[in-house]
Motif scaffolding. Structure first.
Motif, PDB file in Angstrom:
ATOM      1  N   ILE A  17      48.253  -8.387 117.983  1.00 20.36           N
ATOM      2  CA  ILE A  17      49.622  -8.612 117.750  1.00 20.36           C
ATOM      3  C   ILE A  17      49.775  -7.534 119.254  1.00 20.36           C
ATOM      4  O   ILE A  17      51.310  -8.133 119.482  1.00 20.36           O
ATOM      5  N   LEU A  18      49.053  -6.659 119.890  1.00 22.30           N
ATOM      6  CA  LEU A  18      50.299  -5.716 121.255  1.00 22.30           C
ATOM      7  C   LEU A  18      49.824  -6.694 122.269  1.00 22.30           C
ATOM      8  O   LEU A  18      50.554  -7.098 122.803  1.00 22.30           O
ATOM      9  N   GLN A  19      49.085  -8.038 122.429  1.00 21.94           N
ATOM     10  CA  GLN A  19      48.918  -9.176 123.249  1.00 21.94           C
ATOM     11  C   GLN A  19      49.812  -9.873 122.998  1.00 21.94           C
ATOM     12  O   GLN A  19      51.053 -10.685 124.664  1.00 21.94           O
ATOM     13  N   PHE A  20      50.344  -9.943 121.913  1.00 22.77           N
ATOM     14  CA  PHE A  20      51.912 -11.552 121.685  1.00 22.77           C
ATOM     15  C   PHE A  20      53.314 -10.228 121.991  1.00 22.77           C
ATOM     16  O   PHE A  20      53.912 -11.118 122.492  1.00 22.77           O
ATOM     17  N   TYR A  21      53.097  -9.640 121.467  1.00 18.54           N
ATOM     18  CA  TYR A  21      54.527  -8.445 122.028  1.00 18.54           C
ATOM     19  C   TYR A  21      54.256  -8.576 123.302  1.00 18.54           C
ATOM     20  O   TYR A  21      55.304  -8.438 124.163  1.00 18.54           O
ATOM     21  N   PHE A  22      53.339  -8.371 124.133  1.00 16.10           N
ATOM     22  CA  PHE A  22      53.442  -8.703 126.033  1.00 16.10           C
ATOM     23  C   PHE A  22      53.783  -9.214 126.469  1.00 16.10           C
ATOM     24  O   PHE A  22      54.298  -9.020 126.995  1.00 16.10           O
ATOM     25  N   THR A  23      53.153 -10.752 125.670  1.00 18.98           N
ATOM     26  CA  THR A  23      53.662 -12.188 126.398  1.00 18.98           C
ATOM     27  C   THR A  23      55.443 -12.241 126.123  1.00 18.98           C
ATOM     28  O   THR A  23      55.834 -12.625 126.699  1.00 18.98           O
ATOM     29  N   ALA A  24      55.628 -11.622 125.007  1.00 17.25           N
ATOM     30  CA  ALA A  24      57.270 -12.056 124.740  1.00 17.25           C
ATOM     31  C   ALA A  24      57.783 -11.264 125.499  1.00 17.25           C
ATOM     32  O   ALA A  24      58.698 -11.443 126.376  1.00 17.25           O
ATOM     33  N   ASN A  25      57.070  -9.927 125.845  1.00 19.35           N
ATOM     34  CA  ASN A  25      58.060  -8.855 126.873  1.00 19.35           C
ATOM     35  C   ASN A  25      57.714 -10.115 128.335  1.00 19.35           C
ATOM     36  O   ASN A  25      58.669  -9.833 129.132  1.00 19.35           O
ATOM     37  N   GLN A  26      57.080 -10.119 128.680  1.00 22.55           N
ATOM     38  CA  GLN A  26      57.026 -10.850 129.894  1.00 22.55           C
ATOM     39  C   GLN A  26      57.423 -12.106 130.005  1.00 22.55           C
ATOM     40  O   GLN A  26      58.171 -11.791 131.203  1.00 22.55           O
ATOM     41  N   MET A  27      57.973 -12.523 128.366  1.00 20.23           N
ATOM     42  CA  MET A  27      58.686 -13.588 128.450  1.00 20.23           C
ATOM     43  C   MET A  27      60.255 -13.628 128.823  1.00 20.23           C
ATOM     44  O   MET A  27      61.187 -14.501 128.548  1.00 20.23           O
ATOM     45  N   GLY A  28      60.608 -12.221 128.510  1.00 20.05           N
ATOM     46  CA  GLY A  28      61.842 -11.414 128.722  1.00 20.05           C
ATOM     47  C   GLY A  28      62.415 -12.056 127.101  1.00 20.05           C
ATOM     48  O   GLY A  28      63.691 -11.826 126.500  1.00 20.05           O
ATOM     49  N   LEU A  29      61.673 -11.801 126.044  1.00 19.88           N
ATOM     50  CA  LEU A  29      62.479 -12.118 125.169  1.00 19.88           C
ATOM     51  C   LEU A  29      62.223 -10.522 123.501  1.00 19.88           C
ATOM     52  O   LEU A  29      62.350 -10.290 122.949  1.00 19.88           O
ATOM     53  N   VAL A  30      61.931  -9.934 124.023  1.00 20.39           N
ATOM     54  CA  VAL A  30      61.780  -8.850 123.560  1.00 20.39           C
ATOM     55  C   VAL A  30      62.630  -7.131 124.280  1.00 20.39           C
ATOM     56  O   VAL A  30      63.144  -7.237 125.377  1.00 20.39           O
ATOM     57  N   ASP A  31      63.691  -6.810 123.561  1.00 21.38           N
ATOM     58  CA  ASP A  31      64.448  -6.566 123.080  1.00 21.38           C
ATOM     59  C   ASP A  31      64.159  -5.013 124.066  1.00 21.38           C
ATOM     60  O   ASP A  31      63.870  -4.119 123.987  1.00 21.38           O
ATOM     61  N   PRO A  32      65.199  -5.041 125.105  1.00 26.26           N
ATOM     62  CA  PRO A  32      64.827  -3.527 125.893  1.00 26.26           C
ATOM     63  C   PRO A  32      65.405  -2.603 125.863  1.00 26.26           C
ATOM     64  O   PRO A  32      64.536  -1.596 125.764  1.00 26.26           O
TER      65      PRO A  32
END
Length: 600
Positions: A299-314
């Motif tokens: 799940i950490l990897q999931f969130y990391f990938t999401a952030n790399q795609m610009g999907l995580v709230d800054p």
């Protein structure tokens, strides 16, 4: 948040969702404050000093002539001070009591240490199981065995609920006395799951999901791709606020990232309360958080990938839960994962237009879900050994589990929040459907102020809303009233049901063999030694801080480097010792689950 606060969020599920979900999530029509006048006197409403509904000490009249302030030490409370608003007036009129709430969540954890060291936590205590285990031998908890047996309503739960729970504390309670009553107990069975939506599962706005073609989600990669499509098509709310696919927050973190903990449930692994280093699945397999194959890392990897795609709230690293709640209310978040989060936006009126947050299953998930909290959920109601006028406190607690007390706590006022229908059941009024969400003004004769502001600040119950009202045969939880189910047949729900060929999300997951329902175990898993407490604290801080760094790592190489360093560094902090303690706790859970299944 530390481990002692993890159960707070479960309590909040009850206060924000199980207690109010129908009012703010599955139901709700627009209503103006001018429509808040009640159509009839609330059930049980009185003025002046009322006669109690039950007599805790059989044959003993209780004197209500003198005002009584009950000091409530309350781990579940998000508010400190005297109970305000309509609930305060109700208790004053009915029992001539005032609740003065002490909240560690507001005042800090030192409050528990200071007051327990002084030998008096308070009159009424809502504390964690582990604290109960410490306080019984310290002589700070009152034996209520006889008192609870002589009540009108609580006495019904002695044999099947209170006795089994208290006997589990045999090391400090060898005589099997009743010192405490667990919180949020259901009256279904130890293996029943009654809710329509699992506690943690993928949830998204239905109209936005359909707006990008509603593609089938086979795995987390598909989820990220659809979130990206939704982000591109729906970058802002109609009033110009930015929409974020995923938003995170730190202030609930315990042994790791709380937002990671609950997405691990999607793939069958939970982190038991009281543990910080391991995850457990339905089969009883125990996996350390820092294992390379752990769901925590996935799940950490999931969130990391999401952030790399610009999907995580800054805003995620700096915002708190209150800010997140604002965004949920404004429909600024695309991915939700707690069932009760729907309550910040969903209403029937929106549902009529196909607008609202709903379950969107991912094919490769297999959820782990605890059953109804038949034995409670990790906290207890107890009386302090120096409690003032314990008979009056027991009278109040007995009323809390009475039909009248449960109706007030879960659904507010009859005539204001809900009305009786021709068939003798209940139906939410237009005001009641959004009273919590809108903090609707309460008429002055009932205490005034906003409805939400005046809700019980105890923020906890002994028996939950998954107990059936004897007058209607339906749960107190108004989500499951037949009138609510009928009212909720909107374009949103019917379209979802047609798409997934299921009545609700739980039905879908069960039909497709995508969920493991495990008995909800409520016991003390033992107190840590001072050495383990110290090691656990250091490890927890390190793991959660590193986890956040990993989510926002600049690239995969840095992510992997941080993971490898964390695995190595925690060993030096006593990782193996804490894992051994947590493994023993998990094994106790596995054993008790097996016993619960056998007793079904």
């Amino acid at each position: 948040m530390n481990n002692s606060r993890k159960v707070v969020k479960k309590s909040m599920v009850a206060t924000l969702a199980s207690l109010f979900l129908a009012a703010v999530a599955l139901t709700g029509c627009n209503s103006d404050s001018k429509n808040t006048q009640a159509s009839s006197e609330p059930s049980g409403s009185v003025t002046g000093t009322a006669t109690a509904t039950s007599t805790p000490q059989a044959g003993t009249a209780i004197d209500h002539s003198k005002p009584l302030t009950i000091t409530v030490f309350d781990n579940a409370a998000n508010y400190q001070g005297d109970q305000p608003g309509w609930y305060a007036k109700l208790l004053k009129d009915k029992f001539n009591i005032t609740l003065n709430i002490l909240a560690p969540q507001v005042a800090g954890d030192q409050l528990y240490k200071t007051r327990s060291a002084a030998g008096n936590l308070g009159d009424l205590l809502i504390i964690d199981n582990s604290q109960l285990e410490e306080l019984i031998p310290a002589g700070l908890i009152m034996d209520i065995t006889d008192k609870v047996k002589n009540t009108k309503y609580l006495s019904k739960y002695v044999d099947n609920h209170f006795k089994p729970f208290n006997k589990a504390f045999d090391k400090v309670n060898p005589q099997g006395k009743i010192y405490a009553m667990p919180t949020f107990e259901a009256d279904t069975s130890p293996t029943t799951f009654s809710e329509e939506l699992p506690y943690s599962s993928p949830i998204m706005p239905w109209d936005y999901y359909k707006g990008v073609g509603a593609p089938k989600l086979n795995n987390l990669t598909d989820l990220l791709n659809v979130l990206k499509q939704m982000q591109q098509k729906y970058p802002k709310t109609p009033d110009g606020k930015p929409i974020v696919p995923i938003t995170l927050w730190k202030d609930w973190d315990g042994g790791g990232m709380e937002n990671v903990r609950w997405l691990s449930n999607w793939y069958g692994y939970e982190q038991p309360d009281g543990t910080t280093t391991i995850q457990l699945n339905a089969k009883g397999d125990i996996v350390p958080l820092v294992d390379d194959n752990s769901m925590y890392k996935k799940i950490l990897q999931f969130y990391f990938t999401a952030n790399q795609m610009g999907l995580v709230d800054p805003d995620s690293p700096s915002q708190d839960w209150n800010k997140v709640a604002e965004k949920l209310t404004n429909k600024q978040v695309l991915l939700l994962w707690y069932s009760w989060q729907r309550g910040f936006y969903n209403t029937i009126e929106r549902g009529k237009n196909g607008d609202g947050n709903v379950a969107v299953p991912i094919a490769d998930t297999r959820l782990i879900q605890s059953s109804d909290a038949y034995y409670g959920n990790g906290r207890v109601f107890a009386l302090g050994s120096k409690a003032k006028e314990p008979e009056r406190i027991m009278e109040f607690l007995d009323w809390m589990v009475s039909p009248e007390g449960l109706r007030y706590y879960t659904n507010g006022f009859e005539g204001f929040n809900y009305v009786k229908t021709a068939d003798g059941k209940y139906k939410l009024t237009e005001v009641g459907q959004t009273a919590f969400q809108k903090n609707t003004p309460v008429p002055a004769q009932y205490g005034g102020g906003g409805y939400q502001d005046g809700q019980s600040k105890i923020n906890s119950m002994i028996m939950s809303d998954f107990v059936k009202d004897p007058d209607t045969g339906e749960f107190y939880n108004n989500t499951y009233w037949s009138s609510t189910v009928e009212a909720n047949k909107t374009a949103l729900t019917t379209d979802w049901q047609k798409t997934y060929n299921a009545t609700n999300a739980t039905d879908y997951y069960l039909k497709n063999n995508m969920i493991d329902i495990v008995p909800n175990i409520n016991t003390s898993l033992g107190s840590d030694s001072s050495e383990i407490k110290n090691k656990r604290s250091q490890i927890s801080n390190y793991v959660k801080n590193t986890s956040w760094k990993m989510v926002f790592a600049k690239n995969q190489a840095e992510f992997d480097q941080l993971w490898a360093k964390m695995k190595k560094d925690v060993e030096g902090l006593g990782w193996n010792d804490v894992v051994a303690v947590d493994t023993a706790k998990a094994q106790k859970i596995v054993k008790m689950r097996a016993e619960a299944r056998a007793s079904k």
